[in-house]
Design a protein around this motif. Sequence first.
Motif, PDB file in Angstrom:
ATOM      1  N   ASP A   2      -4.022  -3.434  -9.929  1.00  0.00           N
ATOM      2  CA  ASP A   2      -5.281  -4.163  -9.723  1.00  0.00           C
ATOM      3  C   ASP A   2      -6.512  -3.248  -9.797  1.00  0.00           C
ATOM      4  O   ASP A   2      -7.625  -3.724 -10.002  1.00  0.00           O
TER       5      ASP A   2
ATOM      6  N   GLY B 273      -2.700   1.055  -7.711  1.00  0.00           N
ATOM      7  CA  GLY B 273      -1.932  -0.115  -8.113  1.00  0.00           C
ATOM      8  C   GLY B 273      -2.612  -0.737  -9.335  1.00  0.00           C
ATOM      9  O   GLY B 273      -3.766  -0.414  -9.648  1.00  0.00           O
TER      10      GLY B 273
ATOM     11  N   LYS C 272      -3.396  -6.716   2.374  1.00  0.00           N
ATOM     12  CA  LYS C 272      -3.561  -6.455   3.800  1.00  0.00           C
ATOM     13  C   LYS C 272      -4.533  -7.434   4.455  1.00  0.00           C
ATOM     14  O   LYS C 272      -4.584  -7.541   5.662  1.00  0.00           O
TER      15      LYS C 272
ATOM     16  N   MET D 261       0.892  -9.039  -2.562  1.00  0.00           N
ATOM     17  CA  MET D 261       0.824  -8.850  -1.108  1.00  0.00           C
ATOM     18  C   MET D 261      -0.470  -8.109  -0.785  1.00  0.00           C
ATOM     19  O   MET D 261      -0.813  -7.130  -1.451  1.00  0.00           O
TER      20      MET D 261
ATOM     21  N   ASN E  98       0.828  -1.208   0.000  1.00  0.00           N
ATOM     22  CA  ASN E  98       0.000   0.000   0.000  1.00  0.00           C
ATOM     23  C   ASN E  98       0.864   1.261   0.000  1.00  0.00           C
ATOM     24  O   ASN E  98       0.557   2.237  -0.678  1.00  0.00           O
TER      25      ASN E  98
ATOM     26  N   ILE F  68       3.621  -5.287  -5.357  1.00  0.00           N
ATOM     27  CA  ILE F  68       4.538  -5.929  -4.412  1.00  0.00           C
ATOM     28  C   ILE F  68       3.932  -7.297  -4.088  1.00  0.00           C
ATOM     29  O   ILE F  68       2.732  -7.413  -3.879  1.00  0.00           O
TER      30      ILE F  68
ATOM     31  N   ALA G 190       4.345  -1.445  -8.746  1.00  0.00           N
ATOM     32  CA  ALA G 190       2.905  -1.476  -8.979  1.00  0.00           C
ATOM     33  C   ALA G 190       2.304  -2.715  -8.323  1.00  0.00           C
ATOM     34  O   ALA G 190       1.139  -2.738  -7.972  1.00  0.00           O
TER      35      ALA G 190
HETATM   36  P1  AMP Z   1      -6.071  -2.265  -1.227  1.00  0.00           P
HETATM   37  O1  AMP Z   1      -5.116  -2.701  -0.170  1.00  0.00           O
HETATM   38  O2  AMP Z   1      -6.401  -3.374  -2.157  1.00  0.00           O
HETATM   39  O3  AMP Z   1      -7.245  -1.531  -0.681  1.00  0.00           O
HETATM   40  O4  AMP Z   1      -5.281  -1.215  -2.130  1.00  0.00           O
HETATM   41  C1  AMP Z   1      -5.054   0.144  -1.800  1.00  0.00           C
HETATM   42  C2  AMP Z   1      -4.067   0.743  -2.774  1.00  0.00           C
HETATM   43  O5  AMP Z   1      -2.775   0.162  -2.622  1.00  0.00           O
HETATM   44  C3  AMP Z   1      -4.458   0.517  -4.235  1.00  0.00           C
HETATM   45  O6  AMP Z   1      -4.021   1.589  -5.023  1.00  0.00           O
HETATM   46  C4  AMP Z   1      -3.734  -0.753  -4.563  1.00  0.00           C
HETATM   47  O7  AMP Z   1      -3.584  -0.980  -5.900  1.00  0.00           O
HETATM   48  C5  AMP Z   1      -2.418  -0.524  -3.820  1.00  0.00           C
HETATM   49  N1  AMP Z   1      -1.843  -1.812  -3.450  1.00  0.00           N
HETATM   50  C6  AMP Z   1      -2.392  -2.741  -2.630  1.00  0.00           C
HETATM   51  N2  AMP Z   1      -1.604  -3.817  -2.510  1.00  0.00           N
HETATM   52  C7  AMP Z   1      -0.531  -3.578  -3.297  1.00  0.00           C
HETATM   53  C8  AMP Z   1       0.641  -4.320  -3.618  1.00  0.00           C
HETATM   54  N3  AMP Z   1       0.867  -5.524  -3.116  1.00  0.00           N
HETATM   55  N4  AMP Z   1       1.533  -3.758  -4.454  1.00  0.00           N
HETATM   56  C9  AMP Z   1       1.330  -2.533  -4.958  1.00  0.00           C
HETATM   57  N5  AMP Z   1       0.256  -1.773  -4.697  1.00  0.00           N
HETATM   58  C10 AMP Z   1      -0.683  -2.287  -3.888  1.00  0.00           C
END
Ligand code: AMP
Length: 327
Positions: free
Chosen positions: A146, A144, A195, A193, A18, A183, A181
């Motif tokens: 996704d 990211g 949360k 990775m 994140n 991790i 982009a």
């Molecule tokens: P999330 O944890 O899915 O709510 O993602 C919050 C933000 O962090 C978004 O912009 C995601 O794309 C980015 N993000 C989440 N996990 C990763 C990761 N493993 N690597 C890079 N960006 C991430």
Amino acid sequence: MKRILTGLQPSGELTIGNLIGGIKQMVNYQEEYESFMFVPDLHTITVPQDPTLLKKRIKSIVALYLACGIDPKKNTIYIQSENLYHANLSWILECHTYMGEANRMTQYKDKSKKVQNVSVGLLTYPILMAADILMYDADYVPVGIDQKQHVELARDIALRFNKKYGDTFTIPEPLIPKIGAKIMKLQDPTKKMSKSDENVKNSIFLLDTEEDIRKKIMSAVTDSENKVYYDVENKPGIANLLTIYSALANISIKEVEEKFKEANYQTLKKEVADLVVSTLLGIQKKYHTYMESTLIDEILDEGKRKTNKIAKEKYEDVLKKVGLGRI
Ligand code: AMP
Ligand code: TRP
């Protein structure tokens, strides 16, 4: 000045994914753009949450934004659920989105396989995200990889709406970081990775202790070659460690490869752990100061006031164009 907007869900403890894929970009962009950084808490309840924990995480994530360098003077910081216009605009946008579009979102397809009772909210989630973005006429949305598909859906909805009712929304563009982009999990470096991972050894959390950080990195899955170079296909574990180092040290992958070309995996891991520890301990110190101050509430009150004013105007414009109400 161009506008930039993003948010991170308070659905778990934030990870270095994140930080690297989300927050770090915003810290860089805040110098250049008018920045909006919010807490998409409504998105979080698309899957079941514990209410007490959710409430705690909302405040905690704002403290982390600040601790990671999001400057409240340069950013509008606010909570999604404190602005009723988001969900209202989302409804109107839902009525301008096709089932086929919502159904083919990769994240929906993946998540709905994992959850037992899939909520309707999980399907309409990207449309609420479109409302978050279009409400403020964001030009750029750093996310990211996704989340790219969701920003593209927001674009499609905006284009469709503008075509039908006349110019209403700015067409947003996703901004994907060049490094980091995605991790990867420390124990399975072919997967992202996350949360909300059940295995805590897969993720480094921003609030992890030094001991945990070191343990997790030292036991990260690699390969048996014991030669350090960047090859995502054949050496995903090493590529992931090099990516983390590169992103946190602000140097290119090439430079990191050069730095570690003589190193064995043990040395590489130790150096990566040192850098992650020093970065995170700095963040944690600031985090605790913010958590104990009244600053967070003051910032959120101001964000609520400002964004409700902007959202009201946009929402009323939309009502008028669609022919709703009496405006
Ligand atoms: P999330 O944890 O899915 O709510 O993602 C919050 C933000 O962090 C978004 O912009 C995601 O794309 C980015 N993000 C989440 N996990 C990763 C990761 N493993 N690597 C890079 N960006 C991430
Ligand atoms: N769906 C995003 C995520 O899980 C969070 C989010 C909600 C968001 N609304 C947004 C991100 C608007 C950027 C812009 O990461």
